[in-house]
Design a protein around this motif. Structure first.
Motif, PDB file in Angstrom:
ATOM      1  N   GLY A  87      32.138  61.708  20.661  1.00  0.00           N
ATOM      2  CA  GLY A  87      30.276  62.555  21.616  1.00  0.00           C
ATOM      3  C   GLY A  87      29.914  63.438  20.589  1.00  0.00           C
ATOM      4  N   ARG A 118      15.441  57.578  24.502  1.00  0.00           N
ATOM      5  CA  ARG A 118      16.151  57.959  24.915  1.00  0.00           C
ATOM      6  C   ARG A 118      18.433  58.505  24.343  1.00  0.00           C
ATOM      7  N   THR A 119      18.237  58.077  23.212  1.00  0.00           N
ATOM      8  CA  THR A 119      19.237  58.440  22.445  1.00  0.00           C
ATOM      9  C   THR A 119      18.410  59.471  21.884  1.00  0.00           C
ATOM     10  N   GLU A 141      16.926  61.786  23.072  1.00  0.00           N
ATOM     11  CA  GLU A 141      17.438  62.951  24.519  1.00  0.00           C
ATOM     12  C   GLU A 141      18.530  63.537  24.479  1.00  0.00           C
ATOM     13  N   ARG A 142      18.931  62.601  24.889  1.00  0.00           N
ATOM     14  CA  ARG A 142      20.586  62.890  24.765  1.00  0.00           C
ATOM     15  C   ARG A 142      21.832  64.097  23.710  1.00  0.00           C
ATOM     16  N   LYS A 167      19.792  66.222  22.170  1.00  0.00           N
ATOM     17  CA  LYS A 167      18.738  67.138  22.314  1.00  0.00           C
ATOM     18  C   LYS A 167      20.084  67.870  22.965  1.00  0.00           C
ATOM     19  N   LEU A 168      20.002  67.175  24.353  1.00  0.00           N
ATOM     20  CA  LEU A 168      21.433  67.865  25.556  1.00  0.00           C
ATOM     21  C   LEU A 168      22.867  68.001  24.931  1.00  0.00           C
ATOM     22  N   GLU A 191      22.308  54.368  20.735  1.00  0.00           N
ATOM     23  CA  GLU A 191      23.248  54.747  21.863  1.00  0.00           C
ATOM     24  C   GLU A 191      22.521  55.765  22.236  1.00  0.00           C
ATOM     25  N   PRO A 192      21.820  54.558  23.040  1.00  0.00           N
ATOM     26  CA  PRO A 192      21.044  55.849  24.695  1.00  0.00           C
ATOM     27  C   PRO A 192      22.000  56.126  25.250  1.00  0.00           C
ATOM     28  N   LEU A 193      23.078  55.990  25.706  1.00  0.00           N
ATOM     29  CA  LEU A 193      24.218  57.142  27.056  1.00  0.00           C
ATOM     30  C   LEU A 193      25.469  57.809  25.712  1.00  0.00           C
ATOM     31  N   GLU A 199      27.106  61.202  24.811  1.00  0.00           N
ATOM     32  CA  GLU A 199      27.618  61.925  25.100  1.00  0.00           C
ATOM     33  C   GLU A 199      27.079  62.943  24.327  1.00  0.00           C
ATOM     34  N   PRO A 200      26.679  64.049  25.161  1.00  0.00           N
ATOM     35  CA  PRO A 200      26.302  65.140  24.566  1.00  0.00           C
ATOM     36  C   PRO A 200      27.224  65.849  23.912  1.00  0.00           C
TER      37      PRO A 200
END
Length: 153
Positions: free
Chosen positions: A22, A79-80, A82-83, A85-86, A148-150, A152-153
């Protein structure tokens, strides 16, 4: 595993695959290793500057156009991003791309895009070229896989 990108100067540039732990954990792992082996002696005094680079390419032999495939209405690359960015440990996030379709899509949702050469053989080379083009100094580079759109940020 973190890899060292070749450099003509004495600076050390580490490109870290974020998929391993992550984004935040990858940054912490490199910072810890750098402090332990005295690669960055000033690490305890200053906060490291960290850039996340998302290498993507359109011309995959197994799945052409994969970054633009929609997942619940949004392109996978979005989606990748945006994650990523978290992840509070990242000072900047950049998409490294060699295709104008993907670059245009990324600019459309607000991502910084650096165009890279078609000659890059893999994501690590794309990250290294992007780092050179950014013209800024970063202590740690995190290689965030575009598929890897999911993550872990």
């Amino acid at each position: 595993m973190a890899t060292h990108a070749p450099s003509s100067s004495s600076d050390k540039t580490w490109i870290v695959p974020a998929a391993v732990l992550g984004v935040t954990a990858a940054v912490a792992a490199v910072a810890h290793a750098a402090a332990r082996y005295r690669l960055l002696p000033w690490l305890g005094k200053y906060r490291s500057r960290v850039v996340g680079i998302i290498p993507a390419r359109f011309a995959s032999s197994r799945f052409p156009g994969k970054p633009l495939v929609r997942i619940l209405g949004k392109p996978m690359i979005q989606r990748t991003w945006e994650r990523a960015k978290l992840a509070s440990a990242l000072d900047r996030i950049v998409v490294a791309e060699n295709n104008e379709k993907i670059a245009e899509c990324c600019r459309g949702f607000g991502a910084d895009v650096i165009m890279t050469s078609e000659e890059c053989k893999n994501g690590t080379e794309r990250c290294y070229e992007t780092l050179q083009k950014l013209g800024e100094t970063y202590d740690i580079v995190v290689n965030i896989q575009g598929d890897e759109p999911l993550i872990e940020p």
